[in-house]
Design a protein around this motif. Structure first.
Motif, PDB file in Angstrom:
ATOM      1  N   THR A   1      -2.445   0.481   2.446  1.00  0.00           N
ATOM      2  CA  THR A   1      -1.386   0.930   1.552  1.00  0.00           C
ATOM      3  C   THR A   1      -1.873   2.199   0.875  1.00  0.00           C
ATOM      4  O   THR A   1      -2.992   2.228   0.352  1.00  0.00           O
TER       5      THR A   1
ATOM      6  N   GLY B   1       7.168  -2.079   0.156  1.00  0.00           N
ATOM      7  CA  GLY B   1       6.119  -2.979   0.597  1.00  0.00           C
ATOM      8  C   GLY B   1       6.266  -4.407   0.117  1.00  0.00           C
ATOM      9  O   GLY B   1       5.565  -5.297   0.595  1.00  0.00           O
TER      10      GLY B   1
ATOM     11  N   ILE C   1       1.543  -4.192  -2.164  1.00  0.00           N
ATOM     12  CA  ILE C   1       0.271  -3.681  -1.636  1.00  0.00           C
ATOM     13  C   ILE C   1      -0.368  -4.768  -0.783  1.00  0.00           C
ATOM     14  O   ILE C   1      -0.441  -5.938  -1.183  1.00  0.00           O
TER      15      ILE C   1
ATOM     16  N   LEU D   1       3.241   1.167   2.779  1.00  0.00           N
ATOM     17  CA  LEU D   1       2.497   0.037   3.322  1.00  0.00           C
ATOM     18  C   LEU D   1       2.621   0.106   4.837  1.00  0.00           C
ATOM     19  O   LEU D   1       3.732   0.074   5.376  1.00  0.00           O
TER      20      LEU D   1
ATOM     21  N   TYR E   1      -3.905  -2.097  -6.849  1.00  0.00           N
ATOM     22  CA  TYR E   1      -4.660  -1.937  -5.604  1.00  0.00           C
ATOM     23  C   TYR E   1      -6.056  -2.540  -5.739  1.00  0.00           C
ATOM     24  O   TYR E   1      -6.527  -3.265  -4.853  1.00  0.00           O
TER      25      TYR E   1
END
Length: 460
Positions: free
Chosen positions: A264, A227, A429, A246, A279
């Protein structure tokens, strides 16, 4: 197509803004994959669709402002064509549905343009993004091919952007339809990803969702366990335990309006402690940006607010240090967030960007930055009711960029490189949603899609 009155009203507004000369709008041609009759999926030009609504190849249209006439140019199907394609509505019938009474064969267009040039008429055209249309313009208007974009009509560009930027209710309904399909694509990815399958296998399921809903993809699916590569399209990479996927995807309706969402999620169903912390930083930055959306605010300022929230989270994580505002002002956060917060969306997933980012996302007094990070912010101007845009912050740990900055001792006052090294294999992310700017704030478009870490885990 929408109702005839919509296309007529759009052209009337355009004629009131660009009030002299001749407006030439080119549709797109078919494109061959590997031999003449094996064709890529056809996609009509969005500005042609906006003003004329006819979704078929090999068309052009002229709005003659000086002589008050509108003409659609194209050749009707021959019997040889019908044998292969079957019967279709005539160009004349389709033009009538858009409120245009006059159609002429394709060959008549060059003659009209030559007469207009000889008469000293200004011929307004938009910057071409396809080589075949660029070559036509160069030949018809006797303009060197390599200068075409610089010779495009700025008054026409600005007039088209002013109209297309403000989405009408019927457009918003189509966009919400596209986002609804995109939600289904994301749910397909989140629910069915599993260790041992490839990125391509998962992306194929998403492609099927978009096509089965009657439209197509609004852009090639971005789906990757890497990602940190911002636009990394799916490959035969195998999903493994401990990785995150992702998924950035979008559906396009049969009216060609776009959706664009990113989620994600963990391959094994649960975020690790480190993954969840990062995240949550991205989620908090996105929420701060969403809360700031309102008419009149510079989107550049919303972007910088999100950057500060990302930097705050990274500081709490020990990866950044010092004054957060100063770090963002110096661009230190771009080690982790190298792109822009969002972009306009509509008939194009990056709406109208073929017309020029400076015209779409900026103004004469607000110029696009050339600084790393900010130069990738496609939208900076003040928001207006009717704008549709994405909000998509992210954090991306790019080993090559980390090594380059560390070796050059870039922003050492703000970055703890020793601690960043532990995240070299982290990936990236991103969380993305689509919003309509309203008179008082904003509204999330489309049906909701789970986005907290806990909700994502529950879906997994």
């Amino acid at each position: 197509m929408f109702k005839q009155e919509i296309y007529s009203a759009r052209r009337s507004q355009l004629k009131a803004t660009v009030n002299q000369g001749l407006i030439l709008l080119l549709g797109n041609e078919e494109s061959s994959m590997n031999y003449k009759d094996n064709l890529y999926h056809f996609r009509q030009d969005s500005s042609f669709l906006y003003f004329f609504g006819i979704d078929r190849p090999s068309l052009a249209a002229v709005i003659d402002l000086d002589n008050d006439r509108e003409i659609v140019f194209g050749d009707e199907l021959t019997m040889d064509d019908i044998i292969w394609t079957g019967p279709k509505e005539t160009i004349r019938e389709q033009a009538a549905k858009a409120g245009v009474a006059t159609t002429q064969p394709w060959a008549a267009l060059e003659s009209l343009l030559k007469k207009a040039l000889a008469a000293g008429q200004t011929i307004h055209f938009l910057p071409p993004y396809r080589a075949d249309n660029a070559q036509k313009l160069a030949d018809w208007l006797t303009i060197p091919y390599h200068t075409l974009k610089s010779r495009a009509s700025v008054p026409l560009i600005k007039a088209v952007i002013a109209q297309r930027a403000i989405k009408a209710p019927e457009e918003i309904a189509e966009i919400e339809k596209a986002i609804g399909i995109t939600v289904d694509m994301q749910l397909e990815a989140i629910r069915h990803a599993q260790e041992g399958m490839t990125e391509s296998q998962l992306a194929g399921r998403l492609n099927g969702v978009a096509i089965s809903a009657g439209g197509n993809l609004s852009f090639p699916i971005i789906l990757t366990v890497n990602g940190h590569v911002l636009h990394n399209h799916y490959q035969d990479t195998v999903l493994q335990d401990g990785q995150m996927v992702l998924c950035d995807c979008g559906a396009e309706t049969n009216m060609h309006y776009a959706g664009d969402l990113t989620r994600t999620f963990p391959v094994n169903g649960s975020f690790s402690t480190r993954q969840r912390m990062v995240y949550d930083i991205v989620a908090a930055a996105q929420q701060a940006a969403i809360d700031a959306l309102r008419p009149g605010i510079l989107f550049r300022d919303v972007h910088l607010l999100a950057c500060e929230k990302l930097a705050e989270g990274l500081k709490d994580l020990g990866l950044m240090k010092g004054d957060v505002k100063a770090a963002v002002a110096e661009g230190a956060h771009t080690l982790f967030f190298q792109c822009g917060l969002g972009h306009m969306m509509g008939l194009d997933v990056h709406d109208m960007e073929d017309l020029g980012e400076q015209y779409v996302g900026y103004t004469e007094t607000l110029q696009k930055s050339t600084e790393f990070g900010l130069k990738s912010l496609r939208l900076g101007r003040a928001l207006e009711p009717g704008f549709v845009l994405t909000i998509e912050p992210g954090l991306y740990f790019i080993p090559e960029l980390i090594d380059s900055w560390k070796a050059s001792k870039v922003h050492t006052d703000f970055i703890n490189y020793d601690k960043v090294d532990a995240f070299r294999d982290f990936g990236g992310i991103r969380i993305e949603e689509d919003f309509l700017i309203t008179d008082s704030g904003s509204r999330l478009l489309g049906k909701p899609l789970y986005k907290t870490a806990s909700a994502i885990e529950a879906l997994r």
